[in-house]
Scaffold this motif. Structure first.
Motif, mmCIF file in Angstrom:
data_model
loop_
_atom_site.group_PDB
_atom_site.id
_atom_site.type_symbol
_atom_site.label_atom_id
_atom_site.label_comp_id
_atom_site.label_asym_id
_atom_site.label_seq_id
_atom_site.Cartn_x
_atom_site.Cartn_y
_atom_site.Cartn_z
ATOM 1 N N LEU A 80 1.144 -1.059 0.385
ATOM 2 C CA LEU A 80 -0.186 -0.335 -0.369
ATOM 3 C C LEU A 80 0.850 1.754 0.139
ATOM 4 C CD1 LEU A 80 -2.880 0.918 -0.156
ATOM 5 C CD2 LEU A 80 -2.715 1.079 2.670
ATOM 6 N N TRP A 89 -0.932 -3.810 -8.189
ATOM 7 C CA TRP A 89 -2.611 -3.502 -7.833
ATOM 8 C C TRP A 89 -3.935 -3.657 -8.931
ATOM 9 C CZ3 TRP A 89 -3.889 -3.564 -2.843
ATOM 10 C CH2 TRP A 89 -3.036 -3.520 -1.748
ATOM 11 N N TRP A 109 -12.592 -2.280 0.497
ATOM 12 C CA TRP A 109 -11.234 -1.508 -0.176
ATOM 13 C C TRP A 109 -11.599 -0.263 0.269
ATOM 14 C CZ3 TRP A 109 -6.867 -2.843 -0.465
ATOM 15 C CH2 TRP A 109 -6.417 -4.364 -0.141
ATOM 16 N N TRP A 110 -12.862 -0.065 0.066
ATOM 17 C CA TRP A 110 -13.408 1.701 0.140
ATOM 18 C C TRP A 110 -12.609 2.442 1.776
ATOM 19 C CZ3 TRP A 110 -14.191 6.136 -3.105
ATOM 20 C CH2 TRP A 110 -14.761 7.330 -1.652
ATOM 21 N N ARG A 112 -10.632 1.436 3.473
ATOM 22 C CA ARG A 112 -9.092 1.117 3.791
ATOM 23 C C ARG A 112 -8.031 2.079 2.611
ATOM 24 N NH1 ARG A 112 -8.635 -5.347 1.732
ATOM 25 N NH2 ARG A 112 -9.444 -6.565 3.849
ATOM 26 N N LEU A 113 -8.679 2.218 1.448
ATOM 27 C CA LEU A 113 -8.297 2.966 0.477
ATOM 28 C C LEU A 113 -8.118 4.381 1.079
ATOM 29 C CD1 LEU A 113 -8.765 1.815 -2.599
ATOM 30 C CD2 LEU A 113 -6.664 1.739 -1.431
ATOM 31 N N LEU A 155 -8.844 1.977 -8.403
ATOM 32 C CA LEU A 155 -8.353 1.696 -7.389
ATOM 33 C C LEU A 155 -7.373 1.077 -7.014
ATOM 34 C CD1 LEU A 155 -11.747 -0.562 -6.633
ATOM 35 C CD2 LEU A 155 -10.944 1.493 -5.819
ATOM 36 N N TRP A 158 -4.887 4.258 -7.151
ATOM 37 C CA TRP A 158 -5.441 5.213 -5.502
ATOM 38 C C TRP A 158 -4.433 4.083 -4.381
ATOM 39 C CZ3 TRP A 158 -10.921 5.848 -3.221
ATOM 40 C CH2 TRP A 158 -10.787 6.069 -2.256
ATOM 41 N N ALA A 159 -4.590 2.599 -4.440
ATOM 42 C CA ALA A 159 -3.607 1.830 -3.512
ATOM 43 C C ALA A 159 -2.747 2.327 -4.076
ATOM 44 C CB ALA A 159 -4.216 0.546 -3.746
ATOM 45 N N HIS A 162 -1.578 5.755 -2.758
ATOM 46 C CA HIS A 162 -2.212 5.908 -1.133
ATOM 47 C C HIS A 162 -1.101 6.562 -0.596
ATOM 48 C CE1 HIS A 162 -3.297 4.718 3.148
ATOM 49 N NE2 HIS A 162 -5.032 4.244 2.717
#
Length: 344
Positions: A80, A89, A109-110, A112-113, A155, A158-159, A162
């Motif tokens: 991450l 990812w 995942w929302w 988490r991110l 996603l 984003w990961a 992050h």
């Protein structure tokens, strides 16, 4: 004005397939905005212009990055926030979305991110917001493969980018979002790129801290998007490109809320406020100007001007301005057109 459904599905899906051969960034850090811009064009009835716009933007695209090591349930935390792992990812979310309903993957995942939505200059969450809009527009119909792949790219980006913001000192806020944005203290040194400036953000006003219910969170987030869009009309000259994100990042979150469990709406409001306030702190000018009203221009007229201008940030801010839908929002879009360099 918004046009979604079968008349745009083919064109948008073709464009997304064309773009998925390319990476989420270019030149080491700059974001690939094309997936977001073409989605905005298709959503506002400009599907016929999508490939023409892409042809102009194509020289800015770079090849898809190389993989490093597969992201798994056992190692994802170590991966991450590592931009070298973007391909890993994206592949991970591609597998997840092939095996499970997209709403389930997003709901997992929302949270988490969300704490790291400030990485990549907030572009990853904006890309996710555009992807979710296309998926929601399909209604009960099965999502097309390119649109699921686009969510995987958003996603995954984003990961990989992050980046949490921690250690902020809370300052007194205000009842209204517009007043709270006005109360944001500017960083002492407005130089350098987004990561350098973000590291200097140490104090932000609190806003809507007592909001815990999902309906109130939705209403407050709508107010924030409106206030930030309006503020661009008067303050966009501080940095015509980066201040766009003070409005488009929270709007991406707002667009995503209907696809999320309602328990995630209030935390989403808090993160969106921090993003909008931080961008304001990093780039806002000390003085305001009086915007030119749109006069007789319709929303369709303003979006047509944004398309003719071509800049991706202009298109995306105009997309958000049309969501807000009032004269000050249209004035903000026209201000972006005035301030920004056109796409040539």
């Amino acid at each position: 004005m918004t046009t979604t459904g079968s008349d745009t599905t083919g064109t948008l899906d073709e464009a997304l397939q064309r773009l998925h051969a390319h990476g989420p960034e270019r030149l080491g850090r700059l974001t690939n905005h094309a997936p977001m811009a073409v989605e905005a064009l298709a959503s506002h009835g400009q599907a016929r212009a999508v490939h023409r716009w892409l042809d102009l933007y194509a020289p800015r695209l770079e090849d898809f990055p190389s993989a490093v090591e597969a992201v798994t349930a056992a190692n994802w935390r170590a991966a991450l926030g590592d931009p070298r792992r973007a391909a890993d990812w994206i592949a991970h979310f591609g597998r997840e979305l092939a095996d499970r309903p997209w709403r389930d993957v997003l709901a997992e995942w929302w949270p988490r991110l969300l704490p790291g939505m400030y990485g990549g200059s907030t572009h990853p969450v904006i890309r996710v917001g555009h992807a979710v809009r296309t998926l929601l527009a399909a209604g009960p119909a099965a999502p097309t493969a390119p649109r699921l792949t686009e969510l995987a790219h958003g996603l995954g980006y984003w990961a990989a980018r992050h980046r949490p913001v921690t250690g902020l000192t809370p300052l007194p806020g205000a009842v209204r979002a517009a007043d709270a944005l006005d109360a944001v203290p500017l960083v002492a040194e407005q130089t350098g790129g987004f990561p350098d400036r973000l590291a200097r953000v140490r104090r932000l006003p609190v806003w809507a801290p007592s909001v815990t219910g999902p309906d109130a969170a939705y209403e407050h987030l709508t107010e924030l998007v409106r206030a930030a869009t309006h503020r661009y009309a008067t303050h966009g000259h501080g940095e015509e490109t980066m201040l766009v994100h003070a409005a488009t990042a929270p709007n991406a979150v707002l667009r995503t809320l209907p696809a999320l469990p309602r328990a995630l709406w209030a935390p989403s409001l808090a993160a969106a406020w921090t993003a909008s306030a931080a961008v304001t702190a990093m780039y806002a000018p000390t003085t305001a100007v009086t915007p030119t009203p749109p006069g007789s221009l319709t929303p369709e007229d303003v979006f047509a001007r944004a398309l003719a201008h071509g800049d991706e940030h202009v298109i995306k801010l105009t997309d958000t301005a049309l969501d807000v839908g009032d004269e000050q929002a249209l004035a903000a879009a026209l201000r972006a057109i005035e301030l920004s360099e056109p796409l040539n």
